[in-house]
Design an enzyme around this catalytic site. Structure first.
Site, PDB file in Angstrom:
ATOM      1  N   PRO A   1       0.842  -1.209   0.000  1.00 46.81           N
ATOM      2  CA  PRO A   1       0.000   0.000   0.000  1.00 46.81           C
ATOM      3  C   PRO A   1       0.868   1.246   0.000  1.00 46.81           C
ATOM      4  CG  PRO A   1       0.038  -1.006   2.173  1.00 46.81           C
ATOM      5  CD  PRO A   1       0.744  -1.960   1.259  1.00 46.81           C
ATOM      6  N   MET A   2       0.558   2.175  -0.902  1.00 45.28           N
ATOM      7  CA  MET A   2       1.320   3.421  -0.995  1.00 45.28           C
ATOM      8  C   MET A   2       0.346   4.577  -1.151  1.00 45.28           C
ATOM      9  SD  MET A   2       4.516   2.241  -3.404  1.00 45.28           S
ATOM     10  CE  MET A   2       3.514   1.156  -4.440  1.00 45.28           C
ATOM     11  N   THR A   3       0.364   5.484  -0.188  1.00 40.70           N
ATOM     12  CA  THR A   3      -0.594   6.585  -0.173  1.00 40.70           C
ATOM     13  C   THR A   3      -0.492   7.417  -1.430  1.00 40.70           C
ATOM     14  OG1 THR A   3      -0.653   6.723   2.229  1.00 40.70           O
ATOM     15  CG2 THR A   3      -1.255   8.700   1.026  1.00 40.70           C
TER      16      THR A   3
ATOM     17  N   GLY B   1      -3.976   3.356   1.464  1.00 41.41           N
ATOM     18  CA  GLY B   1      -4.872   3.485   2.596  1.00 41.41           C
ATOM     19  C   GLY B   1      -6.153   4.193   2.212  1.00 41.41           C
TER      20      GLY B   1
ATOM     21  N   GLN C   1      -6.910  -1.439   1.818  1.00 43.69           N
ATOM     22  CA  GLN C   1      -6.361  -1.202   3.153  1.00 43.69           C
ATOM     23  C   GLN C   1      -7.279  -0.211   3.859  1.00 43.69           C
ATOM     24  OE1 GLN C   1      -2.871   1.313   4.268  1.00 43.69           O
ATOM     25  NE2 GLN C   1      -1.919  -0.644   4.775  1.00 43.69           N
TER      26      GLN C   1
ATOM     27  N   HIS D   1      -5.201  -1.500   8.689  1.00 40.33           N
ATOM     28  CA  HIS D   1      -3.945  -0.761   8.872  1.00 40.33           C
ATOM     29  C   HIS D   1      -3.717  -0.523  10.365  1.00 40.33           C
ATOM     30  CE1 HIS D   1      -0.565   1.711   8.296  1.00 40.33           C
ATOM     31  NE2 HIS D   1      -0.994   2.502   7.328  1.00 40.33           N
TER      32      HIS D   1
ATOM     33  N   ALA E   1      -0.426  -0.029  11.581  1.00 45.32           N
ATOM     34  CA  ALA E   1       1.005   0.267  11.598  1.00 45.32           C
ATOM     35  C   ALA E   1       1.292   1.765  11.600  1.00 45.32           C
ATOM     36  CB  ALA E   1       1.667  -0.385  10.379  1.00 45.32           C
ATOM     37  N   HIS E   2       2.585   2.094  11.706  1.00 51.83           N
ATOM     38  CA  HIS E   2       3.165   3.382  11.345  1.00 51.83           C
ATOM     39  C   HIS E   2       2.689   4.573  12.163  1.00 51.83           C
ATOM     40  CE1 HIS E   2       3.650   1.402   7.110  1.00 51.83           C
ATOM     41  NE2 HIS E   2       4.397   0.835   8.054  1.00 51.83           N
TER      42      HIS E   2
ATOM     43  N   TYR F   1      -0.420   5.260  13.238  1.00 46.20           N
ATOM     44  CA  TYR F   1      -1.804   5.672  13.055  1.00 46.20           C
ATOM     45  C   TYR F   1      -2.671   5.091  14.180  1.00 46.20           C
ATOM     46  CZ  TYR F   1      -0.062   7.310   8.587  1.00 46.20           C
ATOM     47  OH  TYR F   1       0.660   7.968   7.621  1.00 46.20           O
TER      48      TYR F   1
ATOM     49  N   ARG G   1      -1.856  -5.276   9.084  1.00 45.71           N
ATOM     50  CA  ARG G   1      -0.514  -4.715   8.931  1.00 45.71           C
ATOM     51  C   ARG G   1      -0.099  -4.028  10.232  1.00 45.71           C
ATOM     52  NH1 ARG G   1       2.495  -0.422   4.818  1.00 45.71           N
ATOM     53  NH2 ARG G   1       3.890  -1.992   3.971  1.00 45.71           N
TER      54      ARG G   1
END
Length: 375
Positions: free
Chosen positions: A34-36, A68, A111, A179, A181-182, A184, A232
């Site tokens: 997944p890439m925003t 996302g 996602q 999602h 992860a990261h 959020y 994720r």
């Protein structure tokens, strides 16, 4: 760095194998990470989004995880150009994306995303919505700048994820990825640095996983039993690259076990460099430990096919091509099951076809300008 010419037969043997995730059979082991993107005005994916994903599916990507997509909660996002996974027009656009990916021979999951405390007050698509999180903190040691979620807030977000998952199955997607992860929202609950609650959702790792586990269980309850649910997660946060959910395998197991029990079919373990060991005393990366601890299929990710950290791509830096022999060795040893590719697929839509066909000399280095074109 010179690419080692792996024999085509070995690549095909390892990466071309089908794999089952729940009731879904994915034709090979290559995943589009997944890439925003911000190419969906009004949160509606259009023809260009359909083409973007279908092009990668046609070139051999087995499973696409979309960028996302905001769930139906007003505080979920902060851009009117990021796609949403609620609303009649938005879902109609996504249905066409899934249809085109299937026609190209691929499989696809959305996602599902809530950014939590990362949200800046006053931003679209719902300007009046507050930033919310477990304790109103955007990172460890910060002052409270947002709303600590009430039980009603928790219930509303859980329902929003469930409604999005039900919609995904209804309009023809092959599964969903949650999602977590990261840095959020779900990760803000998982990480003790941003979760200072004293109720059932805060405290030890099991309690901090409760919110995410409730989301997984709610999703599992509204979709078919064989509809795959992916999750994720990451140690690192966009607010703190050195942050860790778990310092030991035992702590990691305490977080992952409730998620697996709630109904996760596969984990997507996000790292910045897939080749780095996660804990002292073992060469296993985060995905390897996830598989060992849960027994679930696991996707690895992190600078695959490129020699350079992806964060630097957002700072305008490129990256040369990197060989995948080490990746193949680890997959052959069954350390993890699938591999997600981000920047390399962003740069080169034909990456999967070239790798599966042994055309390593045709691979392209990463040019940060690709972040602006996203063809």
């Amino acid at each position: 760095m010179t690419v080692t010419e792996s024999p085509t037969s070995r690549v095909a043997q390892i990466l071309s194998r089908p794999i089952s995730l729940g009731g879904l059979t994915v034709p090979n082991r290559i995943v589009m990470a997944p890439m925003t993107r911000m190419f969906s005005p009004g949160g509606i994916p259009g023809e260009d989004v359909r083409s973007y994903y279908a092009r990668r599916a046609a070139a051999g990507v087995g499973l696409i995880v979309t960028e996302g997509t905001y769930v139906g909660h007003d505080s979920a996002g902060q851009s009117d150009r990021v796609p949403r996974f609620h609303g009649e027009e938005q879902l109609a656009g996504w249905a066409k994306v899934a249809e085109d990916v299937h026609a190209a021979g691929g499989t696809i999951v959305p996602q599902l995303w809530h950014i939590g405390m990362v949200r800046k007050q006053g931003e679209p698509p719902f300007a009046d919505a507050p930033a919310v999180g477990p304790s109103g903190l955007v990172t460890a040691g910060a002052e409270q700048t947002g709303k600590a979620m009430t039980q009603q807030d928790v219930d509303d977000v859980v329902n929003a994820f469930a409604e999005a998952a039900a919609a995904a199955e209804r309009i023809g997607f092959d599964g969903v990825e949650i999602h977590g992860a990261h840095g959020y929202l779900l990760d803000q609950f998982l990480w003790e640095g941003t979760n200072r609650r004293s109720d059932a959702y805060g405290g030890d790792p099991v309690a901090r996983a409760q919110f995410a586990a409730e989301i997984v269980a709610a999703v599992r309850a509204v979709v078919s039993p064989d509809f795959p649910v992916l999750f994720r997660y990451s140690q690192w946060k966009q607010q703190d690259y050195t942050a860790r959910l778990a310092e030991t395998p035992q702590e990691l197991e305490a977080i992952l076990a409730p998620l697996a029990a709630a109904g996760v079919d596969a984990f997507h373990a996000s790292t910045r460099r897939y080749w780095l060991p996660e804990f002292d005393g073992s060469d296993l990366n985060l995905a390897g430990w996830t598989k060992k601890l849960t027994g679930k299929p696991v996707i690895t990710v992190g600078s695959v096919g490129l020699d350079g950290d992806f964060i630097k791509g957002f700072q305008g830096e490129g990256a040369p091509v990197k060989g995948i022999d080490d990746l193949l060795d680890r997959m052959e040893a069954e350390e993890f099951d699938m591999v997600a590719v981000g920047r390399a697929l962003l740069q080169d839509p034909e990456w999967a076809a070239k790798v599966l066909g042994g055309r390593f000399s045709d691979l392209k280095p990463y040019d940060a300008a690709a972040l602006r074109s996203l063809s």
